[in-house]
Write an enzyme that holds these catalytic residues in place. Structure first.
Site, PDB file in Angstrom:
ATOM      1  N   ASP A 121       2.509 -10.303   6.146  1.00  0.00           N
ATOM      2  CA  ASP A 121       1.265  -9.754   6.680  1.00  0.00           C
ATOM      3  C   ASP A 121       1.371  -8.226   6.710  1.00  0.00           C
ATOM      4  OD1 ASP A 121      -1.337 -10.542   8.237  1.00  0.00           O
ATOM      5  OD2 ASP A 121      -0.313  -9.153   9.599  1.00  0.00           O
ATOM      6  N   ARG A 122       1.112  -7.559   7.822  1.00  0.00           N
ATOM      7  CA  ARG A 122       1.197  -6.097   7.862  1.00  0.00           C
ATOM      8  C   ARG A 122       2.602  -5.610   7.524  1.00  0.00           C
ATOM      9  NH1 ARG A 122      -3.833  -4.640   7.331  1.00  0.00           N
ATOM     10  NH2 ARG A 122      -3.251  -2.506   7.916  1.00  0.00           N
ATOM     11  N   HIS A 171     -12.229  -8.530  10.335  1.00  0.00           N
ATOM     12  CA  HIS A 171     -11.454  -7.823  11.353  1.00  0.00           C
ATOM     13  C   HIS A 171     -10.883  -6.512  10.826  1.00  0.00           C
ATOM     14  CE1 HIS A 171      -8.467 -10.237   9.159  1.00  0.00           C
ATOM     15  NE2 HIS A 171      -7.559  -9.385   9.567  1.00  0.00           N
ATOM     16  N   TRP A 172     -10.613  -6.399   9.515  1.00  0.00           N
ATOM     17  CA  TRP A 172     -10.134  -5.136   8.962  1.00  0.00           C
ATOM     18  C   TRP A 172     -11.106  -4.003   9.299  1.00  0.00           C
ATOM     19  CZ3 TRP A 172      -7.495  -4.626   3.572  1.00  0.00           C
ATOM     20  CH2 TRP A 172      -6.303  -5.361   3.554  1.00  0.00           C
ATOM     21  N   TYR A 223      -4.178  -0.750  11.172  1.00  0.00           N
ATOM     22  CA  TYR A 223      -5.309  -1.128  10.313  1.00  0.00           C
ATOM     23  C   TYR A 223      -6.109   0.094   9.870  1.00  0.00           C
ATOM     24  CZ  TYR A 223      -4.658  -6.124  11.004  1.00  0.00           C
ATOM     25  OH  TYR A 223      -4.154  -7.394  10.992  1.00  0.00           O
ATOM     26  N   HIS A 254      -1.185 -19.392   8.406  1.00  0.00           N
ATOM     27  CA  HIS A 254      -0.824 -18.003   8.115  1.00  0.00           C
ATOM     28  C   HIS A 254       0.605 -17.640   8.520  1.00  0.00           C
ATOM     29  CE1 HIS A 254      -1.352 -13.770   7.334  1.00  0.00           C
ATOM     30  NE2 HIS A 254      -1.146 -13.455   8.598  1.00  0.00           N
TER      31      HIS A 254
END
Length: 364
Positions: A185-186, A230-231, A284, A346
């Site tokens: 993910d991030r 959400h981004w 983000y 996820h």
């Protein structure tokens, strides 16, 4: 006496108290360190038994608070996450990073995603240790127990380049000039940046649930905007902080039955910290601005990954739904490429740890 994990020992002839046990360990640079573990101890009366601690830990009488003249100690360390790992805080550049390190052997660095901490690896990291690796699990800057930099107008303080520099400094501090690297993910974006900026430091790279940020944005159609809204919400100034801090538990919706209780507790404590929420949102904001610019500059310069790349994606998430086979996108970024889907939602490190650990072991 059989003492269940996480519970104080029961004995009809004993007084019970909580103590701290100093456990002598060694961190990777061979400097001695002490780690405090919460334990329970029984004072057994009327027995002429030696003062011998169990479980192979070094007991310090000076660590006992209250009670004098213990004649026999019955000890069980609470069993839980990362039992064989050393936890420490490491100063790197302008950050202090909370990090867990375990095992001996070729080094592997694992980077968590949003909104998790390094605890998300608690079912994967011990398996890598058992396979003969030294495993390093830090909290990324801004996340968990790592320091929270002040936001900057260009979001560079929370950029993937800044995080990559943190990680390189951490691994150098631990004595590793080259290491295998995995990010989810991030954390996968930070792993990608580290591999692009410092290719000689990364022997092999595994990216989980990831395509480059710039590739996402280049394909940002209505389906992407609907599923990944959400981004763009997180990129707004101030409003997301007010919304999320009002009820972070409802916003993030963790589940201890899936995450594991200790992982859940650590995550829940982190997301209730307004400074952590702000830092995660800055992650983000950096993604849509400075991180995108860095990736686009790499593409213009035709920079590609020089090390073997493994790409894994969760089959019960939406990456494949949005783009088909993610490997088709990665072909422009790496020549030594392989990957496949994992039967998971996820957070694959929590929901498919056996398959993930086996795949990483075989790759690394």
């Amino acid at each position: 006496m059989n003492i269940p994990a996480g519970q104080p020992p029961q004995h009809p002839m004993s007084n019970r108290m909580q103590i701290f046990v100093a456990v002598k360990v060694r961190i990777p640079n061979n400097e001695p360190a002490l780690r405090l573990k919460t334990c329970w101890v029984c004072e057994t009366r009327g027995q002429n038994t030696p003062n011998a601690p169990s479980a192979g830990v070094e007991m310090r009488k000076s660590g006992v608070r209250q009670g004098i003249g213990l004649r026999h100690w019955l000890v069980r360390q609470d069993e839980g996450m990362f039992e064989q790992f050393v936890e420490s805080n490491v100063d790197v550049r302008d950050s202090q990073l909370f990090v867990r390190v375990g095992g001996e052997g070729p080094p592997v660095l694992l980077l968590h995603g949003h909104p998790r901490t390094s605890a998300t690896w608690h079912r994967v990291a011990p398996r890598l240790v058992e396979a003969g690796f030294q495993v390093v699990c830090p909290d990324l800057r801004g996340y968990g127990r790592s320091s929270k930099p002040e936001p900057t107008p260009d979001h560079s303080a929370h950029s993937k380049r800044a995080t990559a520099q943190d990680m390189l400094g951490l691994m150098n501090h631990l004595g590793h000039e080259q290491f295998a690297l995995a990010g989810h993910d991030r954390g996968s974006y930070s792993a990608l940046r580290l591999a692009l900026d410092y290719p000689s430091a990364v022997s092999k790279l595994a990216l989980l649930d990831c395509i480059p940020i710039s590739e996402h944005l280049a394909r940002a159609n209505a389906s992407f905007a609907t599923n990944w809204w959400h981004w763009f919400f997180y990129a707004q100034p101030e409003i997301p902080e007010r919304v999320i801090t009002a009820d972070p538990d409802s916003w993030y919706q963790g589940d201890p039955a899936i995450m594991g209780q200790e992982n859940y507790n650590e995550w829940r404590q982190a997301v209730r910290n307004p400074e952590t929420i702000r830092a995660m949102l800055e992650d983000y904001r950096a993604g849509l601005t400075i991180d995108r610019e860095h990736e686009e500059a790499d593409r213009t310069a035709e920079k590609t990954l020089q090390m073997p790349l493994l790409v894994l994606w969760s089959l019960r998430d939406d990456l494949e739904m949005l783009y088909g086979n993610p490997l088709d996108i990665w072909k422009d970024w790496a020549s030594d490429l392989r990957g496949h889907g994992v039967d998971s939602r996820h957070h694959m490190a929590e929901e498919a740890p056996d398959e993930l650990a086996t795949t990483l072991i075989n790759f690394f």
